[in-house]
Design a protein around this motif. Structure first.
Motif, PDB file in Angstrom:
ATOM      1  N   SER A  29       0.807  -1.214   0.000  1.00 53.71           N
ATOM      2  CA  SER A  29       0.000   0.000   0.000  1.00 53.71           C
ATOM      3  C   SER A  29       0.847   1.274   0.000  1.00 53.71           C
ATOM      4  N   GLN A  30       2.115   1.185   0.269  1.00 51.44           N
ATOM      5  CA  GLN A  30       2.974   2.368   0.298  1.00 51.44           C
ATOM      6  C   GLN A  30       3.668   2.521  -1.051  1.00 51.44           C
ATOM      7  N   ASP A  31       2.890   2.756  -2.122  1.00 55.00           N
ATOM      8  CA  ASP A  31       3.456   2.761  -3.461  1.00 55.00           C
ATOM      9  C   ASP A  31       3.764   4.155  -3.973  1.00 55.00           C
ATOM     10  N   SER A  32       3.585   5.190  -3.199  1.00 51.66           N
ATOM     11  CA  SER A  32       3.984   6.531  -3.620  1.00 51.66           C
ATOM     12  C   SER A  32       4.582   7.253  -2.424  1.00 51.66           C
ATOM     13  N   ARG A  33       5.198   8.363  -2.703  1.00 58.79           N
ATOM     14  CA  ARG A  33       5.913   9.087  -1.653  1.00 58.79           C
ATOM     15  C   ARG A  33       5.019  10.079  -0.929  1.00 58.79           C
ATOM     16  N   ASN A  89      -4.388   7.082  -2.541  1.00 59.57           N
ATOM     17  CA  ASN A  89      -3.614   5.993  -3.132  1.00 59.57           C
ATOM     18  C   ASN A  89      -3.083   5.013  -2.091  1.00 59.57           C
ATOM     19  N   ASN A  90      -3.050   5.414  -0.838  1.00 58.91           N
ATOM     20  CA  ASN A  90      -2.514   4.593   0.250  1.00 58.91           C
ATOM     21  C   ASN A  90      -3.560   4.484   1.347  1.00 58.91           C
ATOM     22  N   GLY A  91      -4.495   3.581   1.152  1.00 59.60           N
ATOM     23  CA  GLY A  91      -5.632   3.446   2.060  1.00 59.60           C
ATOM     24  C   GLY A  91      -5.269   3.103   3.489  1.00 59.60           C
ATOM     25  N   ASN A  92      -4.090   2.537   3.718  1.00 61.72           N
ATOM     26  CA  ASN A  92      -3.676   2.199   5.080  1.00 61.72           C
ATOM     27  C   ASN A  92      -2.935   3.340   5.763  1.00 61.72           C
ATOM     28  N   ALA A  93      -2.602   4.377   5.028  1.00 58.80           N
ATOM     29  CA  ALA A  93      -1.877   5.518   5.603  1.00 58.80           C
ATOM     30  C   ALA A  93      -2.836   6.364   6.444  1.00 58.80           C
ATOM     31  N   THR A  94      -2.327   6.878   7.540  1.00 55.09           N
ATOM     32  CA  THR A  94      -3.111   7.792   8.381  1.00 55.09           C
ATOM     33  C   THR A  94      -2.298   9.058   8.611  1.00 55.09           C
ATOM     34  N   VAL A  95      -3.006  10.131   8.888  1.00 52.04           N
ATOM     35  CA  VAL A  95      -2.342  11.408   9.130  1.00 52.04           C
ATOM     36  C   VAL A  95      -3.014  12.089  10.314  1.00 52.04           C
ATOM     37  N   VAL A 135     -13.558  16.188   0.905  1.00 51.27           N
ATOM     38  CA  VAL A 135     -14.153  16.538  -0.387  1.00 51.27           C
ATOM     39  C   VAL A 135     -13.323  15.943  -1.532  1.00 51.27           C
ATOM     40  N   GLN A 136     -12.027  15.794  -1.314  1.00 59.65           N
ATOM     41  CA  GLN A 136     -11.137  15.221  -2.327  1.00 59.65           C
ATOM     42  C   GLN A 136     -11.180  13.688  -2.339  1.00 59.65           C
ATOM     43  N   GLY A 137     -11.988  13.085  -1.465  1.00 62.82           N
ATOM     44  CA  GLY A 137     -12.161  11.629  -1.486  1.00 62.82           C
ATOM     45  C   GLY A 137     -11.346  10.860  -0.473  1.00 62.82           C
ATOM     46  N   VAL A 138     -10.738  11.535   0.492  1.00 65.80           N
ATOM     47  CA  VAL A 138      -9.972  10.848   1.526  1.00 65.80           C
ATOM     48  C   VAL A 138     -10.938  10.303   2.571  1.00 65.80           C
ATOM     49  N   SER A 139     -10.719   9.075   2.995  1.00 64.10           N
ATOM     50  CA  SER A 139     -11.573   8.446   3.993  1.00 64.10           C
ATOM     51  C   SER A 139     -11.409   9.133   5.352  1.00 64.10           C
ATOM     52  N   PRO A 140     -12.506   9.416   6.050  1.00 65.11           N
ATOM     53  CA  PRO A 140     -12.403  10.032   7.381  1.00 65.11           C
ATOM     54  C   PRO A 140     -11.612   9.184   8.378  1.00 65.11           C
ATOM     55  N   SER A 141     -11.571   7.870   8.165  1.00 59.11           N
ATOM     56  CA  SER A 141     -10.824   7.001   9.080  1.00 59.11           C
ATOM     57  C   SER A 141      -9.312   7.184   8.949  1.00 59.11           C
ATOM     58  N   GLN A 142      -8.858   7.861   7.904  1.00 58.37           N
ATOM     59  CA  GLN A 142      -7.429   8.093   7.707  1.00 58.37           C
ATOM     60  C   GLN A 142      -6.944   9.386   8.361  1.00 58.37           C
ATOM     61  N   VAL A 143      -7.860  10.197   8.861  1.00 55.43           N
ATOM     62  CA  VAL A 143      -7.507  11.536   9.326  1.00 55.43           C
ATOM     63  C   VAL A 143      -7.898  11.709  10.786  1.00 55.43           C
ATOM     64  N   GLU A 144      -6.965  12.262  11.558  1.00 58.06           N
ATOM     65  CA  GLU A 144      -7.228  12.618  12.953  1.00 58.06           C
ATOM     66  C   GLU A 144      -6.881  14.095  13.131  1.00 58.06           C
ATOM     67  N   VAL A 145      -7.688  14.789  13.905  1.00 58.85           N
ATOM     68  CA  VAL A 145      -7.489  16.219  14.136  1.00 58.85           C
ATOM     69  C   VAL A 145      -7.059  16.441  15.573  1.00 58.85           C
ATOM     70  N   VAL A 146      -6.036  17.284  15.744  1.00 56.22           N
ATOM     71  CA  VAL A 146      -5.553  17.640  17.075  1.00 56.22           C
ATOM     72  C   VAL A 146      -5.234  19.136  17.082  1.00 56.22           C
ATOM     73  N   SER A 147      -5.493  19.803  18.174  1.00 56.59           N
ATOM     74  CA  SER A 147      -5.161  21.226  18.276  1.00 56.59           C
ATOM     75  C   SER A 147      -4.162  21.434  19.407  1.00 56.59           C
ATOM     76  N   TYR A 148      -3.100  22.149  19.095  1.00 54.91           N
ATOM     77  CA  TYR A 148      -2.125  22.526  20.106  1.00 54.91           C
ATOM     78  C   TYR A 148      -2.231  24.007  20.454  1.00 54.91           C
TER      79      TYR A 148
END
Length: 177
Positions: free
Chosen positions: A64-68, A101-107, A139-152
């Motif tokens: 799944s890590q096929d791009s940079r 492109n990397n469904g297992n990646a999280t940010v 809106v660009q099609g990224v799954s919500p499960s891949q994204v976490e929000v944090v505020s510092y």
């Protein structure tokens, strides 16, 4: 009555085949699927993709890590604003493409502010900034499960000082893979 176990096995096999097909990227490894034409991609800084510089054209390394991971990982905001500035849309599009492109990646989207304002207000503003980036990615099609929000808020400044230059560097969202 022997048909039932075969039907169950067939259903499981078809489900796995469909899931495997859904996880393929569909883009090319050089990042030439959409927007971002040449911007935002560089060598991965030791995180995630495990590649630097060039990749061999047809080999898929690591499944799944096929791009940079896009090299530009910080976007900046105007004073007291959570609106994404137009100059950072190509950066966000390259991150969206990578995540699609990397469904297992999280940010983790880390929202930051300058030191002006109360601590509570800055925590809320940092969260609004990170959530506006999250909304853009969605809106660009990224799954919500891949994204976490944090505020510092103002707690982790990128630059110390009380001038506009320092303040501008602190009003940001950082992509942390």
């Amino acid at each position: 009555m022997q048909f039932k176990p075969y039907a169950k096995s067939l259903a499981v096999a078809l489900s796995l085949a469909v899931l495997a097909g859904c996880s393929s990227s569909g883009g090319t490894q050089d990042g030439s699927m959409e927007g971002g034409a040449g911007s935002g991609y560089g060598s991965a800084s030791g995180q995630g993709a495990g590649t630097s510089g060039q990749q061999s054209g047809s080999s898929m390394q690591g499944g799944s890590q096929d791009s940079r991971i896009p090299s530009e990982r910080t976007i900046y905001f105007d004073f007291d604003s959570d609106q994404i500035r137009s100059e950072f849309q190509s950066v966000l599009q390259s991150h969206a493409q990578y995540l699609r492109n990397n469904g297992n990646a999280t940010v983790v989207l880390e929202g930051h502010t300058d030191e002006r304002g109360t601590r509570e207000y800055n925590m809320a503003l940092g969260e609004r900034r990170a959530k506006s980036v999250e909304q853009f990615l969605s809106v660009q099609g990224v799954s919500p499960s891949q994204v976490e929000v944090v505020s510092y808020g103002e707690e982790r400044p990128a630059a110390r000082g009380q001038g506009e230059d320092a303040y501008a560097q602190n009003r940001r969202v950082v992509f942390s893979y």
